[in-house]
Enzyme design. Structure first.
Site, PDB file in Angstrom:
ATOM      1  N   ASP A 117       0.857  -1.180   0.000  1.00 18.51           N
ATOM      2  CA  ASP A 117       0.000   0.000   0.000  1.00 18.51           C
ATOM      3  C   ASP A 117       0.894   1.230   0.000  1.00 18.51           C
ATOM      4  O   ASP A 117       1.934   1.252   0.670  1.00 18.51           O
ATOM      5  CB  ASP A 117      -0.901   0.016   1.237  1.00 18.51           C
ATOM      6  CG  ASP A 117      -2.003  -1.030   1.180  1.00 18.51           C
ATOM      7  OD1 ASP A 117      -2.365  -1.458   0.070  1.00 18.51           O
ATOM      8  OD2 ASP A 117      -2.504  -1.410   2.248  1.00 18.51           O
ATOM      9  N   ASP A 136      -7.043  -1.730  -4.131  1.00 19.37           N
ATOM     10  CA  ASP A 136      -8.014  -1.419  -3.080  1.00 19.37           C
ATOM     11  C   ASP A 136      -9.123  -0.512  -3.615  1.00 19.37           C
ATOM     12  O   ASP A 136     -10.299  -0.699  -3.287  1.00 19.37           O
ATOM     13  CB  ASP A 136      -7.331  -0.749  -1.893  1.00 19.37           C
ATOM     14  CG  ASP A 136      -6.330  -1.649  -1.188  1.00 19.37           C
ATOM     15  OD1 ASP A 136      -6.435  -2.886  -1.313  1.00 19.37           O
ATOM     16  OD2 ASP A 136      -5.432  -1.107  -0.516  1.00 19.37           O
TER      17      ASP A 136
END
Length: 156
Positions: A117, A136
């Site tokens: 991320d 995501d």
């Protein structure tokens, strides 16, 4: 179904290309932070070993493989669901977003042991501690799209 698979492939490619470029080429894994347009957009390295926002984080191999299995089961379930019914193209795009995003995060868990991320957005005096990635975004948009654009086909 072609729309679903094209969308999934595009999301998967964009997700993996962004991770390779940002994490490896720009060296975010070593630098840990790159200010792009502070505070609105910052690249912050976060290795997510759990689900959204690091929930259920677990450094064990069992946890990693369990999350891989869950993601693959969800992707397969969505693909089977879409294949078994007549769905509008927008629903197929939503399914493709979810499938492509899920597969992108599966590859991260296989390659890195965690999901990479890196996107961090803050605004208006609120410092957001969480990071996310293209997969995501696609998973969230796909789930929202499936909720919004399916289930009415058989309604009178």
């Amino acid at each position: 179904m072609r729309v679903l698979w094209i969308t999934a492939a595009l999301v998967f490619a964009l997700d993996q290309a962004s991770k390779i470029y940002i994490v490896q080429v720009l060296g975010l894994a070593e630098r840990l932070r790159i200010d792009v347009w502070p505070p609105y957009l910052t690249l912050r390295m976060a290795w997510n070993r759990g689900v959204n926002f690091g929930l259920l984080s677990n450094d064990s191999d069992l946890g990693r493989w369990l999350l891989i299995g869950v993601a693959l089961a969800i992707a397969a379930g969505v693909a089977i669901w879409m294949a078994r019914g007549a769905h509008r193209p927008v629903a197929l795009v939503a399914g493709g977003l979810l499938v492509g995003g899920a597969l992108g995060n599966v590859i991260d868990r296989l390659v890195y042991g965690a999901v990479a991320d890196f996107l961090n957005m803050s605004c208006c005096g609120i410092d957001n501690p969480y990071a996310f990635n293209v997969a995501d975004i696609a998973i969230f948009a796909g789930a929202l799209g499936l909720f919004a654009f399916t289930g009415r086909e058989n309604t009178p």
